[in-house]
Design a protein around this motif. Structure first.
Motif, short mmCIF file in Angstrom:
data_model
loop_
_atom_site.label_atom_id
_atom_site.label_comp_id
_atom_site.label_asym_id
_atom_site.label_seq_id
_atom_site.Cartn_x
_atom_site.Cartn_y
_atom_site.Cartn_z
N ASP A 23 49.05 44.96 26.24
CA ASP A 23 49.77 45.59 25.12
C ASP A 23 49.43 44.97 23.78
O ASP A 23 49.74 45.54 22.73
CB ASP A 23 51.28 45.48 25.36
N THR A 24 48.81 43.78 23.82
CA THR A 24 48.49 43.10 22.56
C THR A 24 47.03 43.20 22.16
O THR A 24 46.65 42.69 21.09
CB THR A 24 48.89 41.62 22.64
N GLY A 25 46.20 43.82 23.00
CA GLY A 25 44.80 43.96 22.63
C GLY A 25 43.87 43.96 23.83
O GLY A 25 44.30 44.04 24.98
N THR A 26 42.58 43.85 23.52
CA THR A 26 41.53 43.90 24.54
C THR A 26 40.64 42.67 24.41
O THR A 26 40.30 42.26 23.29
CB THR A 26 40.67 45.16 24.39
N GLU A 27 40.28 42.09 25.57
CA GLU A 27 39.37 40.94 25.59
C GLU A 27 38.26 41.18 26.59
O GLU A 27 38.45 41.87 27.60
CB GLU A 27 40.12 39.66 25.96
N ARG A 28 37.11 40.55 26.32
CA ARG A 28 35.95 40.70 27.21
C ARG A 28 35.74 39.43 28.01
O ARG A 28 35.89 38.31 27.50
CB ARG A 28 34.70 41.04 26.40
N PHE A 29 35.37 39.61 29.28
CA PHE A 29 35.11 38.49 30.19
C PHE A 29 33.81 38.74 30.95
O PHE A 29 33.35 39.87 31.07
CB PHE A 29 36.27 38.34 31.19
N ASP A 30 33.26 37.66 31.48
CA ASP A 30 32.08 37.80 32.32
C ASP A 30 32.43 38.42 33.67
O ASP A 30 31.61 39.13 34.27
CB ASP A 30 31.43 36.43 32.55
N ALA A 31 33.63 38.12 34.16
CA ALA A 31 34.08 38.64 35.46
C ALA A 31 35.59 38.65 35.48
O ALA A 31 36.25 37.99 34.65
CB ALA A 31 33.53 37.80 36.60
N ALA A 32 36.15 39.41 36.41
CA ALA A 32 37.60 39.45 36.58
C ALA A 32 37.94 39.38 38.06
O ALA A 32 37.32 40.07 38.88
CB ALA A 32 38.20 40.72 35.97
N VAL A 33 38.90 38.54 38.40
CA VAL A 33 39.48 38.48 39.74
C VAL A 33 40.81 39.21 39.67
O VAL A 33 41.71 38.80 38.93
CB VAL A 33 39.67 37.03 40.21
N VAL A 34 40.92 40.29 40.42
CA VAL A 34 42.09 41.17 40.31
C VAL A 34 42.93 41.03 41.57
O VAL A 34 42.51 41.40 42.67
CB VAL A 34 41.66 42.64 40.11
N THR A 35 44.13 40.46 41.42
CA THR A 35 45.05 40.24 42.53
C THR A 35 46.42 40.79 42.15
O THR A 35 47.38 40.04 41.94
CB THR A 35 45.15 38.74 42.87
N PRO A 36 46.56 42.12 42.09
CA PRO A 36 47.78 42.71 41.53
C PRO A 36 48.93 42.90 42.51
O PRO A 36 49.97 43.46 42.14
CB PRO A 36 47.28 44.07 41.02
N GLY A 37 48.76 42.48 43.77
CA GLY A 37 49.84 42.64 44.73
C GLY A 37 50.23 44.09 44.90
O GLY A 37 49.37 44.98 44.97
N PRO A 38 51.53 44.38 44.98
CA PRO A 38 51.97 45.76 45.22
C PRO A 38 51.67 46.72 44.07
O PRO A 38 51.79 47.93 44.23
CB PRO A 38 53.48 45.62 45.44
N TRP A 39 51.24 46.20 42.92
CA TRP A 39 50.93 47.05 41.77
C TRP A 39 49.46 47.47 41.75
O TRP A 39 48.98 47.98 40.74
CB TRP A 39 51.29 46.32 40.48
N VAL A 40 48.74 47.30 42.85
CA VAL A 40 47.32 47.63 42.87
C VAL A 40 47.10 49.11 42.57
O VAL A 40 46.14 49.47 41.87
CB VAL A 40 46.69 47.24 44.23
N GLY A 41 47.97 49.99 43.07
CA GLY A 41 47.82 51.42 42.80
C GLY A 41 48.06 51.78 41.36
O GLY A 41 47.45 52.72 40.83
#
Length: 378
Positions: free
Chosen positions: A189-207
Motif C-alpha cells: 500500500d506504500t509503494g513498489t520495490e524491486r528485488f532479485d528474487a522473492a520467497v513467497v510463503t503466504p499461508g492461507p492467503w495464497v489464493g
C-alpha cells in the motif's frame, strides 16, 4: 566482490520466518513483509505446540528433510539460547493392518530409524494415560516431541533481524510481479520495490495473493482443544506426544506447562474456509463431540470437557504434498505453500531450501516429490 542478492520474503509465519533467517545468515539483503507480525495466531502457526517427529506415517521421502530440519532446530536454539523444541518422544498407535501403521514400520526399516515397539501391557505401565484397542500396534519414536510455533516464528524472525534483515510488520503485499529480464516487483500500500528474487510463503492467503496459481490450495479450519488430566501427573516425568491412526485420526501434544494436553483432528474433520480474512473463530459445542468421544475411548486419564478451544487455518493440496519451488516460467519467485499439516516440523529445512533456490537456483536437498517443477496438478 560479488554483489549481495536482494531477496523479498512475503509472509513471516511458519516457513517465511525461517527463510528470512537462512537468507540473512547467508549474506542476502532481506526485506520481509507480513500482513500482521511474526508470531500472530491467525493461521497454522498457532496453538502453543506442534508435533515434531522422525518417524513418518504417510511418506518415507520426508525422512531426509526431517533430518535436515532436526539439525537446523538444534542450530537455531544454539544461536538464540531459546528452547524452541522439547524432545519428549512420541507414540504412534493404530490398528496393525491400518495403511499408516504399515507405512510407519516400512519407513523405520527403510531408513533405520530409532524406535521401540511397545506391547499393551508395557504401555499400561509406562504410559497409563492411553488405552489401545485389541490388535493395535504402538511404536515409540524417541527422536520426537513438540515445538513451540509462536515462539519459534518470533525467534527466527528476530534472529534474521539481528543478521541484518528488514522485517516490515503490518504491511500486506498486494502483488508479486516478475520483471522482464529478471527480478521481481513487490507492491504494498506504500509503494513498489524491486528485488532479485522473492520467497513467497503466504499461508492461507495464497489464493488472494496468487489468484492465477496453476495448483489448487484449499484452506481448512482446524480446531485445537486442551484437556486437563483427572489426576496428578508424576513430577519430573515428560508426557510423550502421540498420533492415533485408523478410524478417528487424531494427535496430541503435552503442553509446555506439563499439565494440559492439546488434541487435534485430521483434515477429514476440518471445515473448508471460503475467505481466510473471515475465519470463524467460534467453536460450537457440537464440534467438540468427536473430541469427547475419543478422549473417553482412548485417553481415560483426561477429563473429557476441554478447558480451552481455538480455531486456526491450514492449506492443503489435493495430493497433501506441499508446493516448493519456482512459479511456472519465473525462476525468481519461489513459492512454498499448501503444507497440508506437514509444515512446522520441516520449517527450518524448508526455509533453508527456499534460501538455496533464491540464491543459487537449485538445492541439494531431495525435494523432487514436493517440487513445483513439472507438477501440472496437485
Amino acid at each position: 566482490m560479488a554483489t549481495r542478492k536482494r531477496v523479498a520474503v512475503v509472509g513471516t509465519g511458519t516457513v517465511g520466518s525461517q527463510a528470512a533467517w537462512r537468507l540473512a545468515a547467508r549474506g542476502a539483503e532481506v526485506v520481509a513483509y507480513d500482513r500482521f507480525a511474526p508470531g500472530h495466531d491467525r493461521s497454522a502457526a498457532g496453538g502453543e505446540t506442534r508435533v515434531f517427529r522422525s518417524v513418518q506415517t504417510d511418506d518415507g521421502r520426508y525422512v531426509p528433510l526431517v533430518r535436515h530440519a532436526d539439525a537446523l532446530w538444534e542450530q537455531l536454539q544454539a544461536e538464540t539460547g531459546r528452547e524452541l523444541r522439547r524432545l519428549t518422544g512420541a507414540l504412534i498407535m493404530g490398528p496393525a493392518q491400518d495403511h499408516e501403521m504399515r507405512t510407519v514400520l516400512d519407513v523405520i526399516a527403510e531408513h533405520g530409524l530409532d524406535h521401540e515397539v511397545i506391547d499393551p501391557e508395557a504401555l499400561a505401565k509406562r504410559f497409563p494415560l492411553f488405552r489401545v484397542d485389541d490388535g493395535d500396534v504402538v511404536v515409540l519414536d524417541p527422536r520426537a516431541g513438540f515445538v513451540r510455533p509462536e515462539l519459534t516464528v518470533q525467534t527466527a524472525a528476530r534472529r534474521a533481524e539481528r543478521l541484518g534483515a528488514d522485517i516490515r510488520r503490518y504491511t500486506p503485499v498486494r502483488e508479486v510481479k516478475p520483471v522482464a529480464g529478471g527480478g521481481v516487483r513487490i507492491r504494498t500500500d506504500t509503494g513498489t520495490e524491486r528485488f532479485d528474487a522473492a520467497v513467497v510463503t503466504p499461508g492461507p492467503w495464497v489464493g488472494d495473493l496468487l489468484p492465477d496459481l496453476p495448483w489448487r490450495v484449499d484452506v481448512y479450519r482446524a480446531i485445537s482443544a486442551w484437556f486437563l488430566p483427572t489426576g496428578d501427573h508424576p513430577a519430573g516425568e515428560e508426557r510423550p506426544a502421540f498420533i492415533r491412526t485408523g478410524g478417528t485420526h487424531f494427535y496430541g501434544i503435552p503442553s509446555p506447562d506439563g499439565l494440559s494436553v492439546k488434541l487435534g483432528l485430521s483434515q477429514a474433520h476440518h471445515k473448508p474456509v471460503d475467505d481466510p480474512n473471515r475465519l470463524d473463530r467460534t467453536v460450537a459445542p457440537e464440534e467438540l463431540e468427536t473430541f469427547t468421544a475419543m478422549v473417553r475411548r482412548h485417553l481415560p486419564g483426561l477429563n473429557p470437557d476441554p478447558v480451552r478451544v481455538s480455531a486456526y487455518m491450514e492449506g492443503y493440496t489435493g495430493s497433501t504434498r506441499p508446493l516448493v519451488g519456482p512459479l511456472p516460467d519465473c525462476d525468481d519467485v519461489i513459492l512454498l505453500a499448501g503444507f497440508s499439516g506437514q509444515g512446522f516440523k520441516l520449517s527450518p529445512a524448508l526455509g533453508d531450501i527456499a534460501a538455496d533456490l533464491a540464491l543459487e537456483g537449485r538445492t541439494s536437498q531431495p525435494i523432487d516429490f514436493i517440487s513445483t517443477l513439472d507438477r501440472i496438478t496437485a
